[in-house]
Each structure stands twice: as structure tokens, then as C-alpha cells.
Design a protein around this motif. Sequence first.
Motif, PDB file in Angstrom:
ATOM      1  N   HIS A 146       0.838  -1.195   0.000  1.00 18.83           N
ATOM      2  CA  HIS A 146       0.000   0.000   0.000  1.00 18.83           C
ATOM      3  C   HIS A 146       0.876   1.250   0.000  1.00 18.83           C
ATOM      4  CE1 HIS A 146      -3.651  -2.281   0.602  1.00 18.83           C
ATOM      5  NE2 HIS A 146      -3.020  -2.977   1.529  1.00 18.83           N
ATOM      6  N   LEU A 147       0.565   2.176  -0.884  1.00 19.80           N
ATOM      7  CA  LEU A 147       1.304   3.434  -1.001  1.00 19.80           C
ATOM      8  C   LEU A 147       0.437   4.605  -0.564  1.00 19.80           C
ATOM      9  CD1 LEU A 147       2.880   2.955  -4.524  1.00 19.80           C
ATOM     10  CD2 LEU A 147       4.017   2.706  -2.336  1.00 19.80           C
ATOM     11  N   GLY A 148       1.044   5.584   0.037  1.00 16.34           N
ATOM     12  CA  GLY A 148       0.365   6.828   0.368  1.00 16.34           C
ATOM     13  C   GLY A 148      -0.342   6.797   1.704  1.00 16.34           C
ATOM     14  N   PRO A 149      -0.391   7.949   2.363  1.00 19.55           N
ATOM     15  CA  PRO A 149      -1.003   8.009   3.687  1.00 19.55           C
ATOM     16  C   PRO A 149      -2.528   7.893   3.660  1.00 19.55           C
ATOM     17  CG  PRO A 149      -0.287  10.193   3.004  1.00 19.55           C
ATOM     18  CD  PRO A 149       0.181   9.228   1.961  1.00 19.55           C
ATOM     19  N   GLY A 150      -3.167   8.264   2.569  1.00 20.87           N
ATOM     20  CA  GLY A 150      -4.627   8.209   2.494  1.00 20.87           C
ATOM     21  C   GLY A 150      -5.156   6.925   1.895  1.00 20.87           C
ATOM     22  N   ASN A 151      -4.306   5.955   1.719  1.00 20.57           N
ATOM     23  CA  ASN A 151      -4.701   4.692   1.104  1.00 20.57           C
ATOM     24  C   ASN A 151      -5.628   3.926   2.042  1.00 20.57           C
ATOM     25  OD1 ASN A 151      -4.670   1.952   0.115  1.00 20.57           O
ATOM     26  ND2 ASN A 151      -2.893   2.515  -1.084  1.00 20.57           N
ATOM     27  N   GLU A 168       9.602   2.037   0.032  1.00 20.47           N
ATOM     28  CA  GLU A 168       8.395   2.790   0.384  1.00 20.47           C
ATOM     29  C   GLU A 168       8.372   4.206  -0.173  1.00 20.47           C
ATOM     30  OE1 GLU A 168      10.738   3.448   4.403  1.00 20.47           O
ATOM     31  OE2 GLU A 168       9.929   1.619   3.634  1.00 20.47           O
ATOM     32  N   LYS A 169       9.534   4.782  -0.463  1.00 13.24           N
ATOM     33  CA  LYS A 169       9.595   6.137  -1.007  1.00 13.24           C
ATOM     34  C   LYS A 169       9.654   6.136  -2.532  1.00 13.24           C
ATOM     35  CE  LYS A 169      11.857   7.888   3.075  1.00 13.24           C
ATOM     36  NZ  LYS A 169      13.091   8.360   3.664  1.00 13.24           N
TER      37      LYS A 169
END
Length: 130
Positions: free
Chosen positions: A13-18, A48-49
Motif C-alpha cells: 500500500h502506497l500513500g497516507p490516504g490509502n 516505500e519512497k
Amino acid sequence: MILKEQANCKVLHLGPGNPQYQYRLGDGWVERRTWGPPEKDLGILVDEKLDMSRQCVPAAQKANCILGCIKRSMASRLREVILPLYSALVRPHLEYCVQLWSPQHKKDMDLLERVQRRVMKMIRGMEHLC
């Protein structure tokens, strides 16, 4: 029962709003993976980046190893001999999935260009172009 395909699949999963949905493959759930060491997918190291710098070093090392083999095994330094070998054996390692991991940092570009300069030094009559 875990299928072979399920064992090879992971969800990153990528991104904080995922929303971090869970996915199914066949009868089972696909393993969710938290970020840790870089994952290798299709031969590309992904962290992750989404920083692809880690991809450049192994690509350059492999290309340099093959270039060393060419240098040790070929007596001729003519352009007609070295260039086709470089194109067939070395360049694929430098260009594999480059559209995805395109080197973004100057240090990564310099690393890959050093391999190309090494080839130029190997070719008789092109040493001065480096």
C-alpha cells in the motif's frame, strides 16, 4: 489452501490516504506487506519512497562485470567488434525497465554514464572522446 500464485503475490500500500483494501486471489486472501526492506518486482527494487537509486548500483555492477569479461576475452579493440558486444550484452542491463526506474539523481546518472565511458576507452580510436 494456498495456491502458488497466492504465495508469489503481495499487496504493497502506497500513500497516507490509502484505504488499504484487502484483496482475494482464488479462494484465499493476498498477503498484505508492510514496508521494510525493498521489494523486488520484475527485477526492479522498490522501497516505500519509490526511490530507485538502489536500482542503479546493481545495474552498473552487472554491466561492469560483463564489460570486464568482454575486455579479458576479446583480443581486438576495433569498434566493429566491441560495439555489437556492448549493445547485445551490456546495454540490456543498463536499460532494463529504465522507463520505470529512470535515474533521477545526478549521482545515479553519473554511475551509469561511467559504464558507457569505460566502453569508449576500450574501443581503439575513441579513447579521446571520454
